[in-house]
Write a protein that holds these residues in place. Structure first.
Motif, PDB file in Angstrom:
ATOM      1  N   GLY A   1      -4.295   1.868   4.604  1.00 13.60           N
ATOM      2  CA  GLY A   1      -5.335   1.565   3.622  1.00 13.60           C
ATOM      3  C   GLY A   1      -6.319   2.712   3.450  1.00 13.60           C
TER       4      GLY A   1
ATOM      5  N   TRP B   1      -5.516  -1.794  -5.502  1.00 17.10           N
ATOM      6  CA  TRP B   1      -5.860  -1.499  -4.107  1.00 17.10           C
ATOM      7  C   TRP B   1      -6.733  -2.585  -3.494  1.00 17.10           C
ATOM      8  CZ3 TRP B   1     -10.437  -0.425  -1.423  1.00 17.10           C
ATOM      9  CH2 TRP B   1     -10.283   0.134  -0.152  1.00 17.10           C
TER      10      TRP B   1
ATOM     11  N   LEU C   1       2.316   1.646  -3.393  1.00 17.13           N
ATOM     12  CA  LEU C   1       1.266   2.092  -4.302  1.00 17.13           C
ATOM     13  C   LEU C   1       1.074   3.600  -4.212  1.00 17.13           C
ATOM     14  CD1 LEU C   1      -0.967   1.068  -6.270  1.00 17.13           C
ATOM     15  CD2 LEU C   1      -2.479   0.937  -4.295  1.00 17.13           C
ATOM     16  N   GLN C   2       1.082   4.127  -2.985  1.00 17.50           N
ATOM     17  CA  GLN C   2       0.897   5.569  -2.795  1.00 17.50           C
ATOM     18  C   GLN C   2       2.103   6.371  -3.270  1.00 17.50           C
ATOM     19  OE1 GLN C   2      -0.957   6.704   1.132  1.00 17.50           O
ATOM     20  NE2 GLN C   2      -0.756   4.516   1.492  1.00 17.50           N
TER      21      GLN C   2
ATOM     22  N   ALA D   1      -4.670   5.465   1.408  1.00 17.47           N
ATOM     23  CA  ALA D   1      -4.631   5.112  -0.006  1.00 17.47           C
ATOM     24  C   ALA D   1      -6.012   5.227  -0.641  1.00 17.47           C
ATOM     25  CB  ALA D   1      -4.091   3.684  -0.169  1.00 17.47           C
ATOM     26  N   ALA D   2      -7.067   4.839   0.089  1.00 15.65           N
ATOM     27  CA  ALA D   2      -8.433   4.913  -0.449  1.00 15.65           C
ATOM     28  C   ALA D   2      -8.846   6.353  -0.732  1.00 15.65           C
ATOM     29  CB  ALA D   2      -9.405   4.267   0.539  1.00 15.65           C
TER      30      ALA D   2
ATOM     31  N   LEU E   1       0.826  -1.211   0.000  1.00 17.80           N
ATOM     32  CA  LEU E   1       0.000   0.000   0.000  1.00 17.80           C
ATOM     33  C   LEU E   1       0.861   1.262   0.000  1.00 17.80           C
ATOM     34  CD1 LEU E   1      -2.758  -1.187   2.498  1.00 17.80           C
ATOM     35  CD2 LEU E   1      -3.125  -0.587   0.095  1.00 17.80           C
TER      36      LEU E   1
ATOM     37  N   TYR F   1      -5.175   1.788 -10.574  1.00 22.93           N
ATOM     38  CA  TYR F   1      -4.893   1.979  -9.156  1.00 22.93           C
ATOM     39  C   TYR F   1      -5.909   1.211  -8.315  1.00 22.93           C
ATOM     40  CZ  TYR F   1      -3.545   4.690  -4.980  1.00 22.93           C
ATOM     41  OH  TYR F   1      -3.099   5.062  -3.737  1.00 22.93           O
ATOM     42  N   GLU F   2      -7.169   1.300  -8.710  1.00 21.84           N
ATOM     43  CA  GLU F   2      -8.231   0.628  -7.964  1.00 21.84           C
ATOM     44  C   GLU F   2      -8.089  -0.885  -8.030  1.00 21.84           C
ATOM     45  OE1 GLU F   2     -11.865   2.015  -9.567  1.00 21.84           O
ATOM     46  OE2 GLU F   2     -11.552   4.106  -8.982  1.00 21.84           O
TER      47      GLU F   2
END
Length: 368
Positions: free
Chosen positions: A195, A151, A133-134, A198-199, A130, A147-148
């Motif tokens: 999380g 995630w 990813l960010q 990131a969301a 995560l 991206y989704e």
């Protein structure tokens, strides 16, 4: 007349024996490494991901007070990209080794899952992903939906572990939080907060609030329990005392997550930041506590790194909101400390990689 038997002397080429011995030693060494790499090693990846996110933030002038913008715009963007690439390479390497561990030493993985300390580190791989990813460069995720798609597979294991861990805390007598609480218990909370952060970046506001609520509700319980736990109850071995810096990581990440949800570093974010700053000062003023843990290098040292990175990120968000010289100087100092600690640990790990991977397997609670 009986003819004498012809004697045959079998000569074994010594290089063949040596080569076979080398192959056997190599296979044994590989098995030892696979058995050695437990989930606690992924704290290295958390540190790399947090450091990559820190460098990405340092490279963006909008995150700093205007008076310091010019100095930070000179930071080469290639530095951030290099840190991110190193993080990806190390994480993929550790992931492959851990997959082999799951295949060839499943009993050890099961033991981690059932261990009151080991189960918390099962959050570490997903937290690492995560963070990476960010902190990923913008050109990698030009499409929002890509991206989704990444995630969701990362957050589902976190939620599954939440159900298992949090459910045991209030339903299983031998697993009540008062019985198993230790500083690593905060890793589960960090997983939810990362999380949520990131969301929100992805634009999923409701999912971010859900994860933030889940994390903060249990953070309050964990924090209070750790403060009032009985003396000697699940005592952390002296070599593992760097995990006390988890106390710094959680409120720092909570401040960043709430800032993403609210859109600004408001009063609640500032309160969480000041709490993390106080806890950091409390730990830094007690170097004797970590005297035994720093005698010999171990993977536990990486527990110093990512809490400092989270604190530095929170301080930068605070400096951007406060727009004061004092706040900006504080952010600069904390960022410098975080980078120096990270570089020091990276160098030590590189020099000690052989002994770090090949030393005998120890009891999990004493080794991780």
């Amino acid at each position: 007349m009986v003819k004498p038997e012809i004697g045959l002397e079998v000569v074994i080429d010594s290089p063949v024996i040596k080569n076979q011995e080398q192959i056997n030693r190599l296979n044994q060494s590989q098995q030892t490494i696979i058995a050695k790499i437990n989930a606690s090693y992924f704290r290295i990846c958390i540190s790399l991901g947090a450091q990559a996110l820190l460098w990405k933030t340092l490279s963006e002038k909008t995150n700093f007070a205007p008076s310091f913008n010019n100095s930070f715009t000179k930071l080469p963007s290639t530095t951030f990209f290099l840190v991110w690439c190193i993080a990806i390479c190390i994480f993929v390497s550790l992931s492959i080794l851990y997959i082999f561990r799951c295949i060839f030493h499943f009993n050890m993985v099961k033991a981690e899952y059932n261990h009151h300390i080991g189960v918390n580190y099962l959050f570490a791989p997903w937290v690492s992903w995560l963070l990476l990813l960010q902190s990923a460069p913008k050109f990698i995720f030009r499409n929002k939906y890509s991206y989704e798609y990444i995630w969701w597979p990362l957050i589902i294991p976190v939620i599954a572990l939440d159900v298992k861990l949090y459910g045991q805390w209030f339903t299983t007598e031998k697993r009540f939080l008062s019985m198993v609480a230790n500083p690593t218990s905060q890793l589960s909370v960090i997983g939810n907060l990362v999380g949520a952060h990131a969301a929100i970046k992805m634009g999923w506001h409701e999912s971010g609030i859900c994860l933030f609520t889940l994390g903060m509700a249990h953070y309050l319980v964990v924090f209070i329990t750790l403060y009032q736990r009985f003396s000697g109850n699940n005592r952390i071995p002296s070599r593992l005392r760097p995990v006390f810096f988890q106390f710094v990581a959680t409120p720092s990440m909570a401040a960043l997550a709430w800032k993403s949800i609210n859109g600004s570093f408001d009063m609640f974010s500032k309160m969480l930041f000041f709490l993390s700053l106080f806890l950091f000062t409390s730990l830094a003023s007690r170097p004797v506590l970590f005297k035994k843990s720093v005698k010999n290098f171990s993977v536990a040292w990486w527990a110093f790194s990512y809490p400092l990175s989270f604190l530095a990120l929170a301080s930068m968000a605070y400096a951007h909101q406060a727009k004061e010289v004092t706040a900006t100087c504080l952010a600069l100092v904390l960022s410098a400390v975080s980078v120096l600690v990270f570089v020091f640990l990276l160098v030590c790990s590189t020099l000690k990689i052989d002994s770090l991977l090949r030393k005998p397997v120890l009891i999990y609670s004493d080794e991780s």
